[in-house]
Write an enzyme that holds these catalytic residues in place. Sequence first.
Site, PDB file in Angstrom:
ATOM      1  N   ASN A 128       0.840  -1.200   0.000  1.00  0.00           N
ATOM      2  CA  ASN A 128       0.000   0.000   0.000  1.00  0.00           C
ATOM      3  C   ASN A 128       0.872   1.245   0.000  1.00  0.00           C
ATOM      4  OD1 ASN A 128      -0.298  -1.321   2.829  1.00  0.00           O
ATOM      5  ND2 ASN A 128      -1.026   0.686   3.335  1.00  0.00           N
ATOM      6  N   ASP A 129       0.722   2.169   0.929  1.00  0.00           N
ATOM      7  CA  ASP A 129       1.276   3.531   0.806  1.00  0.00           C
ATOM      8  C   ASP A 129       2.758   3.628   0.407  1.00  0.00           C
ATOM      9  OD1 ASP A 129      -1.037   3.579   2.313  1.00  0.00           O
ATOM     10  OD2 ASP A 129      -0.166   4.623   4.019  1.00  0.00           O
ATOM     11  N   GLN A 188       4.627   0.423   2.161  1.00  0.00           N
ATOM     12  CA  GLN A 188       3.952  -0.468   3.081  1.00  0.00           C
ATOM     13  C   GLN A 188       3.849  -1.828   2.407  1.00  0.00           C
ATOM     14  OE1 GLN A 188       2.140   0.534   6.516  1.00  0.00           O
ATOM     15  NE2 GLN A 188       4.241   1.116   6.065  1.00  0.00           N
ATOM     16  N   GLU A 244      -5.081  10.695   7.339  1.00  0.00           N
ATOM     17  CA  GLU A 244      -3.907   9.838   7.288  1.00  0.00           C
ATOM     18  C   GLU A 244      -2.864  10.511   6.387  1.00  0.00           C
ATOM     19  OE1 GLU A 244      -5.507   5.359   7.959  1.00  0.00           O
ATOM     20  OE2 GLU A 244      -5.662   6.018   5.887  1.00  0.00           O
TER      21      GLU A 244
HETATM   22  C1  FRU Z   1      -2.997   4.618   4.861  1.00  0.00           C
HETATM   23  C2  FRU Z   1      -2.640   3.805   6.097  1.00  0.00           C
HETATM   24  C3  FRU Z   1      -1.777   4.617   7.041  1.00  0.00           C
HETATM   25  C4  FRU Z   1      -1.044   3.554   7.816  1.00  0.00           C
HETATM   26  C5  FRU Z   1      -0.830   2.505   6.759  1.00  0.00           C
HETATM   27  C6  FRU Z   1      -0.892   1.098   7.293  1.00  0.00           C
HETATM   28  O1  FRU Z   1      -3.341   3.848   3.762  1.00  0.00           O
HETATM   29  O2  FRU Z   1      -3.812   3.350   6.726  1.00  0.00           O
HETATM   30  O3  FRU Z   1      -2.508   5.509   7.864  1.00  0.00           O
HETATM   31  O4  FRU Z   1       0.160   4.018   8.347  1.00  0.00           O
HETATM   32  O5  FRU Z   1      -1.846   2.680   5.787  1.00  0.00           O
HETATM   33  O6  FRU Z   1      -0.519   0.171   6.321  1.00  0.00           O
END
Ligand code: FRU
Length: 472
Positions: A22-23, A39, A201
């Site tokens: 993810n991020d 991530q 976030e």
């Molecule tokens: C955003 C999020 C962040 C967190 C991460 C966890 O997509 O929820 O807030 O740090 O992903 O994977």
Amino acid sequence: MQAFNDPFRPAFHFTPEAHWMNDPNGLVFSGGLYHLFYQYFPGDVVWGPMHWGHATSVDLVSWRHHPVAFFPDEKGWIFSGSAVVDATGSAGFGSGSLVAVFTLHDGEARKRGALGVENQGLGFSRDGGATWEKYAGNPVLRNSGESDFRDPKVFPSPTGSGWNLILAAGDRIKIYSSDDLRDWRHESDFFPDAEGFGVWECPDLFPMNAGTGLAWVMLLSQTTAAPNGGSGTRYLVGDFDGHAFTARAPLQWIDWGKDYYAAVTYSNTVGDKRIIVGWMSNWQYAAKTPTRSWRGAMALPRELSLDLSGEPSLESWRLKQTPVRGFEDLPRSEIARISGPMPVTAEFPPAGYADITLAVTDACDSFSVELSNAVGERFTVQCEGCAARVDRRRSGIVDFSADYATSSQTMEAALPIRSVRLIVDACSVEIFFNEGSSTMTNLVFPSRPFSSVTASGSGLAELIVTIPKIPE
Ligand code: FRU
């Protein structure tokens, strides 16, 4: 590169070699390399205990994969964060060290319903980012009981000495300062003026030369109620003095498509360059998209610009986004260049990727651009004055989630739409309206690659299709 048996693997968008992503995290330019951390859960193609995956690039188009930089430990899973070059060695890890700041998320305590499970920790590299260690004194910034307290972004303070850090804490953005990246003083809280956003976030805060001097831009991601549903990224233009942020204009959407989240920018780039990277997905269905061995892709890195010299109308105060130089400079073959009255159609090789630009004359206020493939699947952009509608309901595999393509998506530009650029790459279509004044990013999963584009409407148009040559 695309693999024969992996039709959704993009050619020039970053994806993990395998498993879940993810991020974007820790975006920092150093020693001629753009570092991209992300991530990452190497155990599955769905979200799990978070690691920081790592890749580098010289041009932001072709990437080298590196070993995982940070693994979860007893202090927590490694959630999102940022990285800086600590030129003076203020944190004590040596001058020129790279310092990453991330959230330590105690996933086991959270499962038991505990609050205050998110704290901030440091990691560092003394060899330009090749190898990483966690700081033994973590956490460096403790939570005092907030249920959400995460995603730190660190940057040099505009006061001329030391650092600032901002993070997201539910309904507010918390701002801190420090001389050494370890000991943090709370400066202020900023409450963005919004409703129904879920929680904030992945905030970012950076200066931009805006024609009239410096402006500060705050990026914010919100978990729900994006313009077309689910999670999305917004921004604010304002001022920052190292202590508090004040907004000069209302919140705006940085991208109106369904798949542009957790977008943050590179630190330490040369000159005034501000480069943003977003994750191309939506928490509504991120874990269900129909890729197999990997899941998650980053949007094309984009260069941001801002011009506040005109009236504070939304157009001039909008962030403009264009693909980075590394993408624009790729050698290309021009497949079609057609000028004349619409409709106009161009066919292109079903390789999965293409860069398509349609420009219409002022006389045309209503037109559409449609991508289609050999089996009649299509992705449509309908423009009417300042408004656009994007329809991916018949774009291929759409039934993996009820939230993926329930209705067409809308976008409101500030000025009438005169040009539409579609960057297509296997599983995504990024749309740049009016040279990047507005954008919409969407995932697509056609069962055959798109191979035809048609522009319809009454008026004159120029349609150009090029195929970028992908570096090995
Ligand atoms: C955003 C999020 C962040 C967190 C991460 C966890 O997509 O929820 O807030 O740090 O992903 O994977």
